[in-house]
Design a protein around this motif. Structure first.
Motif, PDB file in Angstrom:
ATOM      1  N   GLY A  10      -6.026 -26.363 -14.790  1.00 38.99           N
ATOM      2  CA  GLY A  10      -6.620 -25.733 -13.614  1.00 38.99           C
ATOM      3  C   GLY A  10      -5.986 -26.251 -12.344  1.00 38.99           C
ATOM      4  O   GLY A  10      -5.577 -27.414 -12.280  1.00 38.99           O
ATOM      5  N   ILE A  11      -5.871 -25.392 -11.342  1.00 41.72           N
ATOM      6  CA  ILE A  11      -5.350 -25.798 -10.035  1.00 41.72           C
ATOM      7  C   ILE A  11      -6.286 -25.287  -8.948  1.00 41.72           C
ATOM      8  O   ILE A  11      -6.888 -24.220  -9.075  1.00 41.72           O
ATOM      9  N   GLY A  12      -6.409 -26.069  -7.890  1.00 39.72           N
ATOM     10  CA  GLY A  12      -7.270 -25.676  -6.789  1.00 39.72           C
ATOM     11  C   GLY A  12      -6.706 -26.157  -5.467  1.00 39.72           C
ATOM     12  O   GLY A  12      -5.967 -27.138  -5.414  1.00 39.72           O
ATOM     13  N   ALA A  79     -12.337 -31.413  -0.061  1.00 40.15           N
ATOM     14  CA  ALA A  79     -12.154 -31.899  -1.428  1.00 40.15           C
ATOM     15  C   ALA A  79     -13.048 -31.147  -2.405  1.00 40.15           C
ATOM     16  O   ALA A  79     -12.614 -30.730  -3.490  1.00 40.15           O
ATOM     17  N   LEU A  80     -14.306 -30.974  -2.041  1.00 40.21           N
ATOM     18  CA  LEU A  80     -15.249 -30.307  -2.930  1.00 40.21           C
ATOM     19  C   LEU A  80     -14.835 -28.855  -3.174  1.00 40.21           C
ATOM     20  O   LEU A  80     -14.903 -28.355  -4.305  1.00 40.21           O
ATOM     21  N   LEU A  81     -14.364 -28.185  -2.126  1.00 44.25           N
ATOM     22  CA  LEU A  81     -13.934 -26.793  -2.286  1.00 44.25           C
ATOM     23  C   LEU A  81     -12.689 -26.681  -3.158  1.00 44.25           C
ATOM     24  O   LEU A  81     -12.584 -25.775  -3.992  1.00 44.25           O
ATOM     25  N   ALA A 235      -6.901 -29.979   1.067  1.00 42.18           N
ATOM     26  CA  ALA A 235      -7.166 -30.674  -0.190  1.00 42.18           C
ATOM     27  C   ALA A 235      -6.601 -29.849  -1.333  1.00 42.18           C
ATOM     28  O   ALA A 235      -6.457 -28.627  -1.224  1.00 42.18           O
ATOM     29  N   ALA A 236      -6.269 -30.536  -2.414  1.00 40.32           N
ATOM     30  CA  ALA A 236      -5.784 -29.851  -3.616  1.00 40.32           C
ATOM     31  C   ALA A 236      -6.200 -30.646  -4.837  1.00 40.32           C
ATOM     32  O   ALA A 236      -6.398 -31.866  -4.773  1.00 40.32           O
ATOM     33  N   ALA A 237      -6.340 -29.939  -5.960  1.00 40.11           N
ATOM     34  CA  ALA A 237      -6.831 -30.573  -7.178  1.00 40.11           C
ATOM     35  C   ALA A 237      -6.139 -29.995  -8.410  1.00 40.11           C
ATOM     36  O   ALA A 237      -5.760 -28.822  -8.430  1.00 40.11           O
ATOM     37  N   LEU A 238      -5.996 -30.841  -9.412  1.00 41.94           N
ATOM     38  CA  LEU A 238      -5.543 -30.438 -10.736  1.00 41.94           C
ATOM     39  C   LEU A 238      -6.628 -30.808 -11.734  1.00 41.94           C
ATOM     40  O   LEU A 238      -7.210 -31.890 -11.649  1.00 41.94           O
TER      41      LEU A 238
END
Length: 413
Positions: A10-12, A79-81, A235-238
């Motif tokens: 997943g990526i965000g 970050a949460l988003l 922000a970004a997330a994996l």
């Protein structure tokens, strides 16, 4: 027992280009810039020498619930988003709370909360200071918000190593998955410090571009006319997962996270080690070794490339030291040209771009490169560039104040 393979499911993102990862990638490929003139009166009132930044395209308070937003510093909001975007993209994995972890990062933390509370204390007295000031300003606030959102009980760790922070956090997540601490980890970083104090301080260091008349052209890595970086936020997330766990649930796999490395220069608080055989090339070599690949396997590099006169050359010399003539065959992207420099979140959003580059076999463009610096002879993609068929391996570089170095290695699924 061999360490388990780790994959990206997943990526965000919540970025200067868009409010999610997929639209951010689309805007990046289209050559858009997230830099814009600041809409705040304080930019003019305080006579700041730099009056633009790469702020998020959407204000997070337009997306979050009002009460939720009030309890989070802007960095934790972003970050949460980003984490929600990545989690949904991963298909909301069904994982035991004790097997779900968070490895997060920031470079500065809740600077808006800290400085706003200080202003309140001076102007209105101690009884008016918000009671949640400390939980909101602490650097681990974003990790805590994500941990509570997804009931992650395998640990919620925070890295603070300047602009290398989130790439280091991704490397830590890889280690934690290999060691069996969790089956799934949400990894990434956030930063929200487009505030007059950091802007003034970075400007005093001569680190920021001062192209106030053309913000969208200001970030120009490798260009002979570059004059500094553009401060960004986002922000970004994996979502990182043990491959056996991902395949057992039928997850879509974007890419593999093969390896990573972290070193330190022990040289200077803000200047990179100028030695072409110092810690930066050593970090790249260690990352390749950890990934079990060779210089001949690398086809793409998402470079740190901040658009500073000194930093871009130092990174180039380090890459040349590691790859030699092979560097001429590697397609390089400098995506801060579009997003600005997200500081502690830079490595995370660039990891998202590296993953998408591998998945779509397309190196994203470096915008604003109109007069290449002859001292940096790289093959830089200035428009979307097709990558070859077959198994591909890519590098993502991040370096930060204090001499922090972090490199991660990704490969096609």
């Amino acid at each position: 027992m061999a360490a388990p393979d780790v994959v990206v499911t997943g990526i965000g993102a919540f970025s200067p280009l868009a409010a999610n990862a997929q639209d951010t990638w689309t805007a990046l490929l289209a050559g858009e810039s997230g830099a814009r003139t600041l809409p705040y009166a304080w930019a003019e009132e305080l006579q700041l020498p730099v009056t633009f930044a790469a702020t998020t395209k959407t204000d997070p308070t337009e997306v979050l619930d009002r009460i939720e937003a009030k309890r989070l510093d802007r960095g934790a909001q972003l970050a949460l988003l980003a984490a929600r975007d990545a989690w949904a993209d991963a298909g909301a994995p069904d994982v035991e709370p004790a097997r779900l972890g968070v490895d997060w990062a920031t470079g500065i933390g809740g600077v808006w909360t800290l400085l706003s509370a200080w202003d309140t204390l001076k102007e209105k007295g101690p009884r008016r200071v918000p009671p949640l000031t400390v939980p909101m300003l602490m650097p681990n606030a974003a990790a805590a918000a994500i941990e509570m959102e997804f009931t992650a009980r395998a640990g919620a760790r925070t890295v603070v190593s300047a602009c290398a922070s989130s790439n280091e956090a991704i490397g830590n997540a890889l280690d934690h998955l290999r060691l069996g601490y969790a089956d799934v980890i949400i990894a990434g970083g956030t930063e929200a410090c487009v505030h007059p104090l950091p802007l003034a301080a970075f400007a005093q260091m001569q680190a920021l571009s001062k192209r106030n008349d053309a913000p969208e052209l200001a970030s120009r890595p490798y260009d002979a006319g570059r004059d500094g970086f553009v401060l960004g936020e986002g922000a970004a997330a994996l979502v990182l997962e043990r491959e056996d766990h991902a395949r057992a649930r039928g997850a879509r796999i974007y890419a593999r996270l093969l390896g990573g490395a972290v070193t330190s220069d022990a040289h200077h608080i803000s200047a990179p080690d100028p030695s072409p055989d110092g810690s930066v090339p050593r970090t790249m070599r260690l990352a390749l070794e950890d990934a079990g690949v060779d210089v001949a396997d690398i086809v793409h590099i998402n470079a740190h490339a901040t658009s500073t006169p000194v930093g871009d050359i130092a990174e180039y010399k380090s890459m040349r030291n590691v790859f030699g003539d092979r560097l001429d065959e590697i397609v390089v992207s400098a995506t801060k040209s579009a997003t600005g420099h997200l500081l502690g979140a830079a490595g995370a959003i660039e990891a998202v771009f590296t993953v998408k580059a591998l998945q779509e076999r397309t190196a994203p463009p470096t915008i604003n490169l109109t007069d290449p610096d002859p001292e940096i002879p790289l093959d830089v993609a200035t428009s979307p560039r097709a990558l070859p068929e077959g198994d591909l391996v890519a590098l993502s570089n991040s370096f930060g104040f204090g001499g922090h170095n972090a490199v991660t290695v990704f490969a096609t699924a």
